[in-house]
Design an enzyme around this catalytic site. Structure first.
Site, PDB file in Angstrom:
ATOM      1  N   HIS A 154       0.917  -1.333  -0.016  1.00  0.00           N
ATOM      2  CA  HIS A 154      -0.079  -0.030  -0.015  1.00  0.00           C
ATOM      3  C   HIS A 154       0.923   1.192  -0.093  1.00  0.00           C
ATOM      4  CE1 HIS A 154      -2.811  -2.748   2.270  1.00  0.00           C
ATOM      5  NE2 HIS A 154      -3.355  -2.677   1.110  1.00  0.00           N
ATOM      6  N   LYS A 203     -15.346  -6.906   5.988  1.00  0.00           N
ATOM      7  CA  LYS A 203     -14.397  -7.762   6.304  1.00  0.00           C
ATOM      8  C   LYS A 203     -14.361  -7.421   8.042  1.00  0.00           C
ATOM      9  CE  LYS A 203     -11.517  -7.621   2.742  1.00  0.00           C
ATOM     10  NZ  LYS A 203     -10.295  -7.028   1.806  1.00  0.00           N
ATOM     11  N   ARG A 235      -2.423  -6.083  -8.124  1.00  0.00           N
ATOM     12  CA  ARG A 235      -1.554  -6.937  -7.798  1.00  0.00           C
ATOM     13  C   ARG A 235      -1.227  -7.907  -8.834  1.00  0.00           C
ATOM     14  NH1 ARG A 235      -3.447  -8.887  -2.350  1.00  0.00           N
ATOM     15  NH2 ARG A 235      -5.679  -8.791  -3.767  1.00  0.00           N
ATOM     16  N   SER A 285      -3.175  -7.811   3.348  1.00  0.00           N
ATOM     17  CA  SER A 285      -3.147  -7.502   4.810  1.00  0.00           C
ATOM     18  C   SER A 285      -3.639  -8.817   5.354  1.00  0.00           C
ATOM     19  CB  SER A 285      -4.307  -6.581   5.121  1.00  0.00           C
ATOM     20  OG  SER A 285      -3.998  -5.281   4.543  1.00  0.00           O
TER      21      SER A 285
HETATM   22  N1  COA Z   1      -0.368  -4.125  -1.718  1.00  0.00           N
HETATM   23  C1  COA Z   1      -0.429  -4.800  -0.791  1.00  0.00           C
HETATM   24  N2  COA Z   1      -1.861  -5.326  -0.665  1.00  0.00           N
HETATM   25  C2  COA Z   1      -2.846  -4.883  -1.293  1.00  0.00           C
HETATM   26  C3  COA Z   1      -2.513  -3.962  -2.358  1.00  0.00           C
HETATM   27  C4  COA Z   1      -1.321  -3.384  -2.537  1.00  0.00           C
HETATM   28  N3  COA Z   1      -0.925  -2.369  -3.452  1.00  0.00           N
HETATM   29  N4  COA Z   1      -3.564  -3.405  -2.940  1.00  0.00           N
HETATM   30  C5  COA Z   1      -4.595  -4.253  -2.352  1.00  0.00           C
HETATM   31  N5  COA Z   1      -4.158  -5.102  -1.405  1.00  0.00           N
HETATM   32  C6  COA Z   1      -4.687  -5.989  -0.603  1.00  0.00           C
HETATM   33  C7  COA Z   1      -5.640  -5.326   0.502  1.00  0.00           C
HETATM   34  O1  COA Z   1      -4.787  -5.301   1.802  1.00  0.00           O
HETATM   35  C8  COA Z   1      -6.756  -6.328   0.684  1.00  0.00           C
HETATM   36  O2  COA Z   1      -6.332  -7.191   1.463  1.00  0.00           O
HETATM   37  P1  COA Z   1      -7.146  -8.232   2.577  1.00  0.00           P
HETATM   38  O3  COA Z   1      -8.453  -9.049   1.597  1.00  0.00           O
HETATM   39  O4  COA Z   1      -6.345  -9.266   3.027  1.00  0.00           O
HETATM   40  O5  COA Z   1      -7.865  -7.141   3.298  1.00  0.00           O
HETATM   41  C9  COA Z   1      -6.770  -6.917  -0.723  1.00  0.00           C
HETATM   42  O6  COA Z   1      -5.533  -6.745  -1.536  1.00  0.00           O
HETATM   43  C10 COA Z   1      -8.031  -6.117  -1.340  1.00  0.00           C
HETATM   44  O7  COA Z   1      -7.911  -5.069  -1.603  1.00  0.00           O
HETATM   45  P2  COA Z   1      -9.248  -3.823  -1.666  1.00  0.00           P
HETATM   46  O8  COA Z   1      -9.883  -4.475  -2.845  1.00  0.00           O
HETATM   47  O9  COA Z   1      -8.462  -2.520  -1.948  1.00  0.00           O
HETATM   48  O10 COA Z   1     -10.131  -4.266  -0.634  1.00  0.00           O
HETATM   49  P3  COA Z   1     -10.168  -3.450   0.693  1.00  0.00           P
HETATM   50  O11 COA Z   1     -11.028  -4.089   1.799  1.00  0.00           O
HETATM   51  O12 COA Z   1      -8.963  -2.969   1.309  1.00  0.00           O
HETATM   52  O13 COA Z   1     -10.939  -2.232   0.444  1.00  0.00           O
HETATM   53  C11 COA Z   1     -12.889  -0.954  -0.337  1.00  0.00           C
HETATM   54  C12 COA Z   1     -12.169  -2.105  -0.298  1.00  0.00           C
HETATM   55  C13 COA Z   1     -13.244  -0.173   1.034  1.00  0.00           C
HETATM   56  C14 COA Z   1     -12.118  -0.065  -1.049  1.00  0.00           C
HETATM   57  C15 COA Z   1     -14.431  -1.047  -1.228  1.00  0.00           C
HETATM   58  O14 COA Z   1     -14.989  -2.145  -0.332  1.00  0.00           O
HETATM   59  C16 COA Z   1     -15.370   0.154  -1.173  1.00  0.00           C
HETATM   60  O15 COA Z   1     -15.085   1.035  -2.014  1.00  0.00           O
HETATM   61  N6  COA Z   1     -16.184   0.392  -0.249  1.00  0.00           N
HETATM   62  C17 COA Z   1     -17.235   1.290  -0.058  1.00  0.00           C
HETATM   63  C18 COA Z   1     -18.393   1.063  -0.418  1.00  0.00           C
HETATM   64  C19 COA Z   1     -18.613   1.065  -1.948  1.00  0.00           C
HETATM   65  O16 COA Z   1     -18.641   2.230  -2.482  1.00  0.00           O
HETATM   66  N7  COA Z   1     -18.491   0.095  -2.876  1.00  0.00           N
HETATM   67  C20 COA Z   1     -18.648  -0.121  -4.304  1.00  0.00           C
HETATM   68  C21 COA Z   1     -19.813   0.412  -4.912  1.00  0.00           C
HETATM   69  S1  COA Z   1     -20.981  -1.063  -4.554  1.00  0.00           S
END
Ligand code: COA
Length: 159
Positions: free
Chosen positions: A17, A41, A90, A128
């Site tokens: 990140h 989550k 990724r 994560s």
């Molecule tokens: N390096 C390391 N890990 C990374 C990464 C990077 N560059 N990019 C992503 N990841 C990991 C994250 O840590 C996460 O790991 P985890 O599943 O073990 O927690 C995984 O990849 C998925 O990342 P991401 O898709 O960004 O999920 P997130 O849970 O961190 O965030 C939101 C998701 C909050 C951005 C998304 O749910 C959201 O926008 N929610 C708001 C509601 C909304 O508007 N929804 C869309 C319309 S319905």
């Protein structure tokens, strides 16, 4: 120059990140790391802890802000006058889900664009959840999270 939002659960923030944040901060006037309150989550760190941790590790980047959001990401972006959502990709496996999210977000609010940055190959395997799993099993998480976070993550598992 555009204002960007980098959203996520950041439970906890990893070096992957941080790499995206650093690179985005060199492109955009302002980058807001938006820590999601209402993730599907079950987080290990509370929202307050996640914000505090992110603030600590981005303090050297003057144009990076840390905030929190609840509800729809695109509505948050509109409120903050941000026109770009940054997401890290990724691997090919991320694409399908991210494509769906970017498409629905575009449908909801047309003038907010999602831009994808390729995650540094050093961190393409990282998530994560993996960090938590390794720490829980007393493995070494050095190089996966910023050094100062190693004892904090281990501490959550009483290590
Ligand atoms: N390096 C390391 N890990 C990374 C990464 C990077 N560059 N990019 C992503 N990841 C990991 C994250 O840590 C996460 O790991 P985890 O599943 O073990 O927690 C995984 O990849 C998925 O990342 P991401 O898709 O960004 O999920 P997130 O849970 O961190 O965030 C939101 C998701 C909050 C951005 C998304 O749910 C959201 O926008 N929610 C708001 C509601 C909304 O508007 N929804 C869309 C319309 S319905």
């Amino acid at each position: 120059m555009a204002k960007a939002v980098y959203p996520g659960s950041f439970d906890p923030i990893t070096n992957g990140h941080l790499d995206i944040i650093k690179r985005a901060s060199e492109i955009f006037e302002e980058v807001t790391v938006a820590v999601a309150i209402n993730s599907s989550k079950e987080p290990l760190f509370t929202i307050e802890e996640r914000i505090e941790i992110v603030k600590r590790v981005v303090q050297d980047y003057p144009n990076v802000k840390v905030d929190t959001f609840n509800g729809l990401l695109v509505e948050y972006c509109k409120d903050k006058d941000a026109n770009v959502i940054i997401k890290g990709l990724r691997a090919v496996s991320d694409f399908e889900y991210e494509f769906q999210m970017a498409s629905i977000n575009k449908k909801l609010v047309d003038d907010v664009e999602t831009l994808f940055m390729m995650t540094n190959t050093k961190y393409s395997y990282l998530s994560s959840s993996l960090v938590k799993e390794i720490a829980r099993l007393n493995g070494c998480i050095k190089d996966l999270v910023p050094d100062e976070l190693v004892p904090i993550v281990r501490g959550k598992f009483n290590l």
